[in-house]
Design an enzyme around this catalytic site. Structure first.
Site, PDB file in Angstrom:
ATOM      1  N   HIS A 297       1.001  -1.268   0.043  1.00  0.00           N
ATOM      2  CA  HIS A 297       0.147   0.074  -0.030  1.00  0.00           C
ATOM      3  C   HIS A 297       0.780   1.326   0.081  1.00  0.00           C
ATOM      4  O   HIS A 297       2.259   1.123   0.063  1.00  0.00           O
ATOM      5  CB  HIS A 297      -1.007   0.127   1.099  1.00  0.00           C
ATOM      6  CG  HIS A 297      -0.342   0.113   2.648  1.00  0.00           C
ATOM      7  ND1 HIS A 297       0.555  -0.805   2.897  1.00  0.00           N
ATOM      8  CD2 HIS A 297      -0.660   1.222   3.530  1.00  0.00           C
ATOM      9  CE1 HIS A 297       1.023  -0.533   4.344  1.00  0.00           C
ATOM     10  NE2 HIS A 297       0.349   0.661   4.676  1.00  0.00           N
TER      11      HIS A 297
ATOM     12  N   HIS B 147       1.104   3.980   2.097  1.00  0.00           N
ATOM     13  CA  HIS B 147       1.874   4.570   3.287  1.00  0.00           C
ATOM     14  C   HIS B 147       3.219   4.885   2.977  1.00  0.00           C
ATOM     15  O   HIS B 147       3.895   3.955   2.558  1.00  0.00           O
ATOM     16  CB  HIS B 147       1.447   4.008   4.507  1.00  0.00           C
ATOM     17  CG  HIS B 147       0.211   4.547   5.312  1.00  0.00           C
ATOM     18  ND1 HIS B 147      -0.564   3.653   6.039  1.00  0.00           N
ATOM     19  CD2 HIS B 147      -0.305   5.887   5.427  1.00  0.00           C
ATOM     20  CE1 HIS B 147      -1.516   4.438   6.551  1.00  0.00           C
ATOM     21  NE2 HIS B 147      -1.234   5.761   6.230  1.00  0.00           N
TER      22      HIS B 147
ATOM     23  N   ASP C 197       5.682   4.707   4.927  1.00  0.00           N
ATOM     24  CA  ASP C 197       6.872   3.652   5.594  1.00  0.00           C
ATOM     25  C   ASP C 197       6.937   2.209   4.839  1.00  0.00           C
ATOM     26  O   ASP C 197       7.599   1.641   5.033  1.00  0.00           O
ATOM     27  CB  ASP C 197       6.524   3.355   7.115  1.00  0.00           C
ATOM     28  CG  ASP C 197       5.018   3.114   7.327  1.00  0.00           C
ATOM     29  OD1 ASP C 197       3.963   3.713   6.644  1.00  0.00           O
ATOM     30  OD2 ASP C 197       4.717   2.170   8.032  1.00  0.00           O
ATOM     31  N   HIS C 198       6.213   2.444   3.480  1.00  0.00           N
ATOM     32  CA  HIS C 198       6.191   1.245   2.730  1.00  0.00           C
ATOM     33  C   HIS C 198       6.741   1.566   1.320  1.00  0.00           C
ATOM     34  O   HIS C 198       7.077   0.566   0.537  1.00  0.00           O
ATOM     35  CB  HIS C 198       4.708   0.528   2.547  1.00  0.00           C
ATOM     36  CG  HIS C 198       4.439   0.028   3.893  1.00  0.00           C
ATOM     37  ND1 HIS C 198       4.440  -1.272   4.269  1.00  0.00           N
ATOM     38  CD2 HIS C 198       3.868   0.820   5.059  1.00  0.00           C
ATOM     39  CE1 HIS C 198       3.786  -1.498   5.447  1.00  0.00           C
ATOM     40  NE2 HIS C 198       3.537  -0.333   6.010  1.00  0.00           N
TER      41      HIS C 198
ATOM     42  N   HIS D  64      -7.513  -1.265   6.305  1.00  0.00           N
ATOM     43  CA  HIS D  64      -6.573  -0.470   6.769  1.00  0.00           C
ATOM     44  C   HIS D  64      -6.792   0.934   6.839  1.00  0.00           C
ATOM     45  O   HIS D  64      -6.388   1.760   5.738  1.00  0.00           O
ATOM     46  CB  HIS D  64      -5.045  -0.855   6.197  1.00  0.00           C
ATOM     47  CG  HIS D  64      -4.022   0.083   6.812  1.00  0.00           C
ATOM     48  ND1 HIS D  64      -3.690   0.055   8.216  1.00  0.00           N
ATOM     49  CD2 HIS D  64      -3.082   0.675   6.215  1.00  0.00           C
ATOM     50  CE1 HIS D  64      -2.433   0.985   8.470  1.00  0.00           C
ATOM     51  NE2 HIS D  64      -2.159   1.326   7.045  1.00  0.00           N
TER      52      HIS D  64
END
Length: 288
Positions: free
Chosen positions: A64, A66, A68-69, A154
């Site tokens: 996904h 976000h 931090d990914h 999420h």
């Protein structure tokens, strides 16, 4: 062909702190392929530390969008390119991943064009293929490797996907970021390893206190969008998997929370092997 997972970054969330773990990224070696799963900050160094040559970068899967990914997606591919990458890279991600890549290329256009002209490198833009996926089969790859996706819960992100990798010898499922989501048990059933995000709500207030912004809103997001460690263990038990690895830990850098706390939260709910992830954690699979 070796089979293994290396959890290169196990921290949930984008912030990093002294001596703390890095955000989410993993390396899955399966069916003779090296698959990078998520590209949080630190993924390039993490891959080098596993011994993988960045010149061999091949497959990247993003769960996904976000930060931090995905924050180091472009940086990883560019660093591999400056390390000698001259072969195709295939990136699979949810809707919008193409715009992320195009934005990175636009931001580095000066450098890319200069290195093509000045250093004789191949055009980076021609090496990368982007595939935006939805639920179902993401990829059918050589050596019997099949990748499937399941949309998980999420909020507020709609397009967040658990990923399951099946080969003739080994099956691994990544939960991605998700609230407690019982359908994930059916998706992971029959896997050899479930890698599931985990939260200990007892540490969330301390985490929020260390973070700027609206603390009440941040806490509300964390609690509604992530899975308590015990609930992750219940998913693993319902799926019948023999091994559960906890990663994307929230909080991951609280000195008052140790691996024993994570393990204790899961012990009564899961009868298999419990692995508490840490940066550099290697989980071996079968070696046919």
């Amino acid at each position: 062909m070796s089979n293994k997972v290396v959890l290169m970054g196990v921290k949930g969330g984008p912030a990093i702190r002294p001596k703390g773990p890095m955000p989410t990224s993993s390396l899955l070696e399966i069916a003779g392929r090296s698959c990078v799963v998520d590209c949080g900050l630190g993924v390039s160094k993490g891959l080098v530390q596993t011994g993988l040559s960045l010149k061999s970068l091949d497959l990247i899967f993003i769960t996904h969008l976000h930060s931090d990914h995905i924050l180091e997606l472009g940086g990883l591919i560019h660093t591999a390119w400056t390390s000698g990458l001259a072969t195709p890279v295939h990136v699979y991600g949810p809707k919008g991943i193409g715009a992320v890549w195009e934005g990175f290329l636009a931001s580095l256009a000066f450098d890319i064009d200069l290195r093509i002209d000045d250093e004789g490198r191949p055009d980076l833009r021609g090496l990368v293929t982007i595939t935006e996926y939805d639920e179902g089969i993401v990829a059918n790859l050589p050596n019997g490797l099949v990748v499937r996706a399941l949309r998980v819960d999420h909020p507020p992100i709609l397009d967040c996907f658990a990923l399951r990798f099946d080969s003739p010898d080994w099956s691994v499922c990544f939960s991605a970021d998700t609230a407690y989501f019982p359908p994930l048990a059916d998706f992971a059933r029959g896997c050899d390893l479930l890698i599931h995000e985990a939260m200990l709500e007892a540490g969330v207030d301390r985490l929020v206190a260390r973070t700027t912004g609206d603390g009440a809103k941040l806490k509300a997001h964390i609690v509604r969008a992530h899975t308590e460690a015990r609930d992750a263990a219940e998913i693993a038990q319902a799926a019948g998997v023999p091994r559960l690895a906890l990663h994307h830990l929230v909080p991951a850098d609280d000195p008052e929370i140790t691996a024993d706390h994570w393990r204790a939260a899961c012990a009564d709910a899961f009868s298999g092997e419990i692995i508490i992830g840490y940066d550099g954690c290697v989980i071996e699979g079968p070696n046919p």
